[in-house]
Design a protein around this motif. Sequence first.
Motif, PDB file in Angstrom:
ATOM      1  N   ASN A 134      54.053  54.646  14.189  1.00  0.00           N
ATOM      2  CA  ASN A 134      53.026  54.447  15.206  1.00  0.00           C
ATOM      3  C   ASN A 134      51.875  55.376  14.866  1.00  0.00           C
ATOM      4  OD1 ASN A 134      51.585  55.312  17.841  1.00  0.00           O
ATOM      5  ND2 ASN A 134      52.737  53.510  18.491  1.00  0.00           N
ATOM      6  N   LEU A 135      50.705  54.802  14.659  1.00  0.00           N
ATOM      7  CA  LEU A 135      49.512  55.568  14.311  1.00  0.00           C
ATOM      8  C   LEU A 135      48.537  55.496  15.480  1.00  0.00           C
ATOM      9  CD1 LEU A 135      47.689  57.092  12.284  1.00  0.00           C
ATOM     10  CD2 LEU A 135      46.957  54.859  11.422  1.00  0.00           C
ATOM     11  N   LEU A 335      55.702  59.227  14.129  1.00  0.00           N
ATOM     12  CA  LEU A 335      54.590  59.212  15.069  1.00  0.00           C
ATOM     13  C   LEU A 335      53.449  60.023  14.479  1.00  0.00           C
ATOM     14  CD1 LEU A 335      56.459  59.905  18.439  1.00  0.00           C
ATOM     15  CD2 LEU A 335      56.265  57.775  17.170  1.00  0.00           C
ATOM     16  N   ILE A 336      52.320  59.366  14.241  1.00  0.00           N
ATOM     17  CA  ILE A 336      51.172  60.023  13.624  1.00  0.00           C
ATOM     18  C   ILE A 336      50.028  60.030  14.625  1.00  0.00           C
ATOM     19  CG2 ILE A 336      49.603  60.044  11.655  1.00  0.00           C
ATOM     20  CD1 ILE A 336      51.646  58.266  10.181  1.00  0.00           C
ATOM     21  N   PHE A 337      49.492  61.221  14.878  1.00  0.00           N
ATOM     22  CA  PHE A 337      48.374  61.386  15.804  1.00  0.00           C
ATOM     23  C   PHE A 337      47.171  61.903  15.022  1.00  0.00           C
ATOM     24  CE2 PHE A 337      52.216  61.833  18.239  1.00  0.00           C
ATOM     25  CZ  PHE A 337      51.956  61.250  19.472  1.00  0.00           C
ATOM     26  N   SER A 354      58.145  67.280  20.568  1.00  0.00           N
ATOM     27  CA  SER A 354      59.052  66.574  19.668  1.00  0.00           C
ATOM     28  C   SER A 354      60.365  67.323  19.507  1.00  0.00           C
ATOM     29  CB  SER A 354      58.363  66.380  18.309  1.00  0.00           C
ATOM     30  OG  SER A 354      59.224  65.753  17.387  1.00  0.00           O
ATOM     31  N   ARG A 355      60.279  68.631  19.295  1.00  0.00           N
ATOM     32  CA  ARG A 355      61.486  69.420  19.070  1.00  0.00           C
ATOM     33  C   ARG A 355      62.310  69.557  20.342  1.00  0.00           C
ATOM     34  NH1 ARG A 355      57.658  73.516  15.782  1.00  0.00           N
ATOM     35  NH2 ARG A 355      57.474  72.248  13.893  1.00  0.00           N
ATOM     36  N   ALA A 356      61.621  69.625  21.498  1.00  0.00           N
ATOM     37  CA  ALA A 356      62.343  69.736  22.766  1.00  0.00           C
ATOM     38  C   ALA A 356      63.187  68.497  23.029  1.00  0.00           C
ATOM     39  CB  ALA A 356      61.362  69.958  23.913  1.00  0.00           C
ATOM     40  N   MET A 364      56.981  63.846  14.084  1.00  0.00           N
ATOM     41  CA  MET A 364      55.585  63.826  14.536  1.00  0.00           C
ATOM     42  C   MET A 364      54.689  64.431  13.466  1.00  0.00           C
ATOM     43  SD  MET A 364      53.773  65.906  17.690  1.00  0.00           S
ATOM     44  CE  MET A 364      54.403  64.907  19.037  1.00  0.00           C
ATOM     45  N   GLU A 365      53.594  63.746  13.168  1.00  0.00           N
ATOM     46  CA  GLU A 365      52.573  64.269  12.272  1.00  0.00           C
ATOM     47  C   GLU A 365      51.249  64.307  13.028  1.00  0.00           C
ATOM     48  OE1 GLU A 365      52.130  62.247   8.554  1.00  0.00           O
ATOM     49  OE2 GLU A 365      54.293  61.951   8.328  1.00  0.00           O
ATOM     50  N   ILE A 366      50.526  65.406  12.873  1.00  0.00           N
ATOM     51  CA  ILE A 366      49.230  65.540  13.527  1.00  0.00           C
ATOM     52  C   ILE A 366      48.173  65.800  12.466  1.00  0.00           C
ATOM     53  CG2 ILE A 366      47.863  66.830  15.193  1.00  0.00           C
ATOM     54  CD1 ILE A 366      50.466  67.488  16.647  1.00  0.00           C
TER      55      ILE A 366
END
Length: 560
Positions: A134-135, A335-337, A354-356, A364-366
């Motif tokens: 998901n981008l 998941l890319i933001f 994400s870690r929680a 997750m990538e930012i």
Amino acid sequence: MRKPGVYDYRVTPETLAEKVLSATREAFEALGLDAAVLPTRTAVERPRDSKHGDYASNIALQTAKKAGTNPRALAEKISELLAAADGIAKVDIAGPGFLNITLDAAAAGEIAGKIVAAGDAYGTNNSMEGVYANLEFVSANPTGPIHAGGTRWAAMGDALARVMRASGAKLTAEYYVNDAGAQIDHFAGSLLARAKGEPTPENGYVGAYIDEIAADVLRTRPDALSADDPYEVFKTVGLELMLADIKSTLADFGTHFDVFFSEKGLHDRGEIDTAVQRLADLGHVFEADGATWLRTTEFGDDKDRVLKNSKGAWTYFASDCAYYLDKRERGFEKLIFMLGADHHGYVGRMQAISRAFGDEPGTMEILIGQFVNLLDNGEPIRLSKRAGNIITLNDVVEAVGVDAARYALTRYSADSMIDLDIELWTKHGNDNPVYYVQYAHSRTNGVLRTARDRGLVLGDGYDASLLHKPQENDLLKALAEFPSVVATAAELREPHRIARYAEELAGAWHRFQNSDSLVVPKVGEQAGPVNVARLWLANATRTVLANALGMLGVSAPERM
């Protein structure tokens, strides 16, 4: 477009690297060395000086010490085995053990035919097959036009989506609509005030677009000011109109989203309650000072974050938690933001979400992007005709056009600030990168038209070995690299690599055209097999330039 896949290009950088690795394994076996030290993958590079061959490899230097042998001796054995491989003309050893590889002319030339056969599928690959991603990008608040920073993400995000899909990823492009919270209330209040002819309220929005939307609300709902709740009418209808304007602007810019996701929907469906309860069940939620908190410091954040404030209202951070969980429960594994530089402080807290939830690092990538400055002949442009205090996407397009804007905004790494100068990007000359590439494409089409008019056609095949001149060889090598460039751009999330590659390819084409390698013979001269071979090369170049521009969302004109 054909389904991404792997095509038999005979000798490409990827297949050559496989040949190098295979020959190295054979060399290890022949020399009685432990093959466990060998890498699972290797790569070849184009040497700076073409006199040193077509490609180079340092695998002997990489592995000899680990295997306890002399790199030069290992290189000699690898070169002996590699030289016997299909499509390899010779392998020379340089220095302490570098392998300089020269391809057989016919093997190198065959890439042109493979490209023409593959058509718009050339460049696609399966390097990201099985990735369900998901981008999310742009996601500007629906309270005004998209500003220049959002314009950069509209270009880069859309290009990245195209590149990742071309590499086999199953990807959803998503826009998060922040349609809940105080900014929407301020927007509605601003519209209502302008409709009444009153001053803009404190914390309100200004600009000609506010007057336009207020007037449009009244055209849509003539009874808006006399309704039981005028504020609610302006809020609901105004938000719909603003979002429609954003969608239309993005579509005109060539940027398309699969999903427009409503933040308000998270509230309406109770997803925030569900997400917070999930985090509480995991032991990460606590109460303090009359508020509900997430213990994000356990996951690398600089401080814990409030989920519900002391007034009992959910925070934006709580919405972020619910939105993240919603994406994961929709099945997305990556998941890319894409966020602007002003959101750099969000990275820690978002990764903590994400870690929680118990997800692995890398889920997750930012990506953080720097700002865009719009210049006119070197002087900054600071005000928008419509928005008043910001430069908008429409301003950028009006200044330089869709193609130039998209190309300019994807040409640089996201972490580089851009000065987009109108004078440069509207120039019809080689200094303008998008013109340089598009002109190369139109020039290939001109050659093909001339050939057709002179009765020169591709036919069923050609003698690939006839493409052996330096300019032809350089062009063939550049063409062969496109799939690996696409795969690398997808892997590193760097679509600017496609633009830089397109410029290199355009340069190789221009040099080929300016040499004595005539595709179409001079008037009065008879076309021969070499002209047919060059016609295949011209057609292949046209295809790859069009494919590269297409991945950037930029048009490939046939005439300029």
